[in-house]
Design an enzyme around this catalytic site. Structure first.
Site, PDB file in Angstrom:
ATOM      1  N   TYR A  47       0.930  -1.262   0.235  1.00 29.46           N
ATOM      2  CA  TYR A  47      -0.002   0.058   0.004  1.00 29.46           C
ATOM      3  C   TYR A  47       0.875   1.330   0.022  1.00 29.46           C
ATOM      4  CZ  TYR A  47      -3.619   3.182   1.040  1.00 29.46           C
ATOM      5  OH  TYR A  47      -4.634   4.386   1.447  1.00 29.46           O
ATOM      6  N   HIS A 102       1.311   4.133  -3.041  1.00 29.27           N
ATOM      7  CA  HIS A 102       1.203   5.487  -2.849  1.00 29.27           C
ATOM      8  C   HIS A 102       2.360   6.425  -3.172  1.00 29.27           C
ATOM      9  CE1 HIS A 102      -2.814   4.381  -1.397  1.00 29.27           C
ATOM     10  NE2 HIS A 102      -3.200   5.525  -1.812  1.00 29.27           N
ATOM     11  N   TYR A 139      -3.582  16.403   1.937  1.00 24.35           N
ATOM     12  CA  TYR A 139      -4.280  14.765   1.982  1.00 24.35           C
ATOM     13  C   TYR A 139      -3.187  13.963   2.764  1.00 24.35           C
ATOM     14  CZ  TYR A 139      -6.786  11.093   0.251  1.00 24.35           C
ATOM     15  OH  TYR A 139      -7.805   9.829  -0.038  1.00 24.35           O
ATOM     16  N   TRP A 181      -7.855   3.897 -10.870  1.00 20.31           N
ATOM     17  CA  TRP A 181      -6.884   3.638  -9.603  1.00 20.31           C
ATOM     18  C   TRP A 181      -7.463   2.622  -8.293  1.00 20.31           C
ATOM     19  CZ3 TRP A 181      -2.192   4.477  -7.873  1.00 20.31           C
ATOM     20  CH2 TRP A 181      -1.948   4.648  -6.398  1.00 20.31           C
ATOM     21  N   TRP A 182      -8.701   2.826  -8.226  1.00 16.51           N
ATOM     22  CA  TRP A 182      -9.692   1.951  -7.379  1.00 16.51           C
ATOM     23  C   TRP A 182      -9.444   0.644  -7.902  1.00 16.51           C
ATOM     24  CZ3 TRP A 182     -14.657   5.117  -7.113  1.00 16.51           C
ATOM     25  CH2 TRP A 182     -14.554   6.200  -6.295  1.00 16.51           C
TER      26      TRP A 182
END
Length: 97
Positions: A11, A15, A34, A69-70
């Site tokens: 993960y 990112h 963010y 992306w999802w």
């Protein structure tokens, strides 16, 4: 959001290699500052973002690159049928500037 067990490093890697198109979409949508935090005991991911207007990153699902992306992230997280992350609205109960 919730990370599946054993996927923390992947993960983070994904990112760290965030697609430029996703970064541009987020910024163009008025989202800034963010951050995503991980509670390793529960695998809960907690996202914090400052927004201008009413748009959050979860409102971008109609945009093709966001859907891609999802899809790309769906093997690491609990997701809805459209591969968007399962999210839970949290009520703000305290804030201090």
């Amino acid at each position: 959001m919730k990370l599946k067990p054993g996927f923390k490093q992947e993960y983070i890697k994904r990112h760290n290699e965030l697609w430029p198109g996703i970064a541009d979409l987020i910024k163009r949508s008025g989202i800034r500052d963010y951050s995503i935090y991980l509670d390793e005991e529960t695998n809960i991911l907690f996202g914090v973002q400052k927004v201008e207007g009413e748009t959050s990153s979860q409102d971008l699902g109609a945009v093709e690159i966001q859907q891609q992306w999802w899809d790309y992230m769906s093997d690491l997280m609990e997701v809805n049928p459209d591969h968007s992350p399962v999210t839970v609205y949290l009520e703000e109960v305290f804030h201090l500037d």
